[in-house]
Design a protein around this motif. Structure first.
Motif, short mmCIF file in Angstrom:
data_model
loop_
_atom_site.label_atom_id
_atom_site.label_comp_id
_atom_site.label_asym_id
_atom_site.label_seq_id
_atom_site.Cartn_x
_atom_site.Cartn_y
_atom_site.Cartn_z
N ARG A 49 50.89 85.86 4.69
CA ARG A 49 49.82 84.97 4.21
C ARG A 49 50.25 83.50 4.20
O ARG A 49 49.52 82.66 4.75
N PRO A 50 51.38 83.14 3.57
CA PRO A 50 51.77 81.72 3.62
C PRO A 50 52.05 81.23 5.03
O PRO A 50 51.79 80.07 5.35
N THR A 53 48.78 80.43 6.52
CA THR A 53 48.29 79.21 5.89
C THR A 53 48.94 77.97 6.50
O THR A 53 48.26 76.99 6.82
N THR A 56 47.56 77.33 10.02
CA THR A 56 46.11 77.20 10.17
C THR A 56 45.51 76.00 9.43
O THR A 56 44.63 75.31 9.95
N ASN A 57 45.97 75.76 8.21
CA ASN A 57 45.27 74.83 7.34
C ASN A 57 45.36 73.37 7.77
O ASN A 57 44.63 72.54 7.25
N ASN A 104 44.55 86.99 7.74
CA ASN A 104 44.84 85.85 6.88
C ASN A 104 44.45 84.52 7.50
O ASN A 104 44.14 83.56 6.79
N SER A 108 41.96 81.92 5.77
CA SER A 108 42.22 80.48 5.61
C SER A 108 40.96 79.66 5.83
O SER A 108 40.83 78.55 5.30
N THR A 341 40.58 70.60 0.92
CA THR A 341 41.09 71.90 0.46
C THR A 341 42.12 72.46 1.43
O THR A 341 43.16 72.97 1.02
N SER A 342 41.84 72.38 2.73
CA SER A 342 42.76 72.93 3.72
C SER A 342 44.09 72.18 3.72
O SER A 342 45.17 72.79 3.73
N ARG A 345 46.03 72.84 0.46
CA ARG A 345 46.57 74.20 0.40
C ARG A 345 47.77 74.34 1.32
O ARG A 345 48.70 75.12 1.04
N LEU A 346 47.76 73.60 2.42
CA LEU A 346 48.93 73.59 3.30
C LEU A 346 50.14 73.03 2.55
O LEU A 346 51.23 73.63 2.55
N GLY A 349 51.27 75.38 -0.16
CA GLY A 349 52.02 76.51 0.37
C GLY A 349 53.48 76.17 0.61
O GLY A 349 54.38 76.96 0.29
#
Length: 411
Positions: A49-50, A53, A56-57, A104, A108, A341-342, A345-346, A349
């Motif tokens: 998951r991370p 992230t 992608t983010n 995942n 994202s 948000t993206s 969150r990057l 992470g």
């Protein structure tokens, strides 16, 4: 009336999906363990998951802010449902890893998209109430999901739990289809080509907003720092319970259930006290008391004290999360929300991985309980500073104004 109906429909769809996720989480861990017999292979699931992230983010937000939010949520849910349905037919753990990575990646997109969609869907004056009820649904899934998964695995098969999660995504997509299109009339879709120049411009927009919204960023940094420190402490939770409290697997499961029950009770209390308690009280007091719960847990020497710590943490973290989500929705411009948000969150992470590794190495080098208490103490201190910042008299308008999301950013 329509906003309440839409809110109930959305919460139902997301609630079904969350319940399926928690049923699936137990099942996929056991499936990989049965296939490989390796704890390391199971640990690999938590790296995916991370990793998704991080990869992608950096660019997902640029697509999210330019896409039709309802359509994107439906597409990502359908994709996740199809991918999960393939897992029972995989004979290789590496095949499962690849599928989970793609799941995942889709996730994202869904998280930031749903945040933007909800901000448009729910009127500003109803957001705190909505977030409290949404938190209640999420905590109910946390409490019920693992228990239902255990029953399904005991009386049926692991693959049944996985298929149920796939179906839950299809149900969520079906429910979202009946929700209004909040982007109707706006220019969304494929006209905007995402290039490196576009990405750099979008990152610059996020940085410009951060510079302009200094007070919001201060609250954001303090809140997320305490939250991420709590996530890092969670990585030592099982080790502390078994090595310091000398409790068994059954007691560990019970403690997790107790935390879920505390979160469920807190979410219900938050829903009922929305009109009595201010947004500042939700965020500030909620974060301090949930951090105190961590302190009590890691200071415990027996089962009952650990239970008290978990209950306090679970109960008040629901207040903090509902309050902060409302504050976030009211302060970040809607047309920038996906990118913000993206990108954040990057960065979160990266920081979460760093804090988790730092805490793990420190716990190996020194006393586990001492290291965890220091970490919890720093979280409490950060929460106290957050409370002071929130209750600055000159900043009251940030919590009394209904919304600033009508402000737009350059795209």
């Amino acid at each position: 009336m329509h906003s309440r109906k839409n809110a109930i429909l959305y919460i139902f769809g997301i609630g079904v999906s969350n319940l399926g996720n928690w049923i699936y989480l137990v099942a996929i861990n056991l499936l990989v363990l049965h296939m490989t017999g390796s704890p390391a292979a199971v640990a690999g699931l938590f790296i995916i998951r991370p990793l998704a992230t991080l990869l992608t983010n950096s660019w997902a937000g640029s697509i999210i802010d330019r896409a039709n939010k309802r359509k994107l949520m439906i597409i990502t849910d359908v994709i996740r449902g199809i991918l999960i349905a393939f897992i029972p037919f995989m004979s290789s753990v590496w095949g499962i890893y690849v599928i989970m990575f793609m799941i995942n990646v889709a996730g994202s997109f869904f998280g930031p998209t749903s945040m933007t969609y909800v901000t448009k869907l729910i009127p500003p004056e109803e957001r705190k109430q909505f977030n409290a009820w949404s938190s209640f649904t999420t905590s109910g899934a946390v409490l019920l999901g693992p228990a239902l998964s255990g029953l399904l695995i005991a009386y049926t098969d692991i693959h049944i739990s996985i298929i149920i999660n796939a179906v839950s995504f299809f149900i969520c997509a079906f429910v979202i289809y009946f929700l209004p299109d909040v982007d109707e009339g706006e220019r969304t879709g494929g006209r905007n080509i995402i290039t490196m120049k576009t990405l750099l411009r979008d990152w610059a927009s996020v940085i410009d907003f951060g510079r302009a919204a200094k007070y919001f960023m201060l609250v954001y940094v303090l809140f997320q720092s305490a939250t991420l420190l709590g996530f890092a402490l969670d990585s030592q939770e099982a080790t502390f319970i078994k090595q310091m409290l000398f409790l068994g697997d059954e007691d560990y499961g019970l403690l997790v259930s107790v935390a879920g029950a505390g979160y469920l009770a807190g979410s219900m209390a938050a829903s009922l006290s929305v009109k009595r308690l201010s947004l500042r009280m939700f965020i500030g007091a909620g974060m301090i008391l949930s951090s105190v719960g961590y302190m009590i847990f890691y200071a415990s020497s027996g089962f009952m004290t650990a239970v008290i710590g978990f209950i306090i943490f679970g109960f008040f973290s629901s207040y903090a999360n509902a309050g902060y989500t409302t504050f976030f929705q009211n302060q970040v411009p809607i047309d920038l929300m996906g990118r913000f948000t993206s990108v954040t969150r990057l960065l979160e992470g990266i920081l979460q991985i760093f804090l988790t590794l730092l805490l793990g190495f420190a716990a190996d080098a020194w006393s586990l309980q001492m290291v965890c208490l220091i970490g919890a103490g720093i979280a409490v201190l950060g929460s106290v500073i957050l409370l002071a910042v929130i209750y600055m008299p000159s900043k009251l308008h940030y919590y009394e104004s209904s919304s600033t999301t009508n402000v737009t950013s350059s795209t």
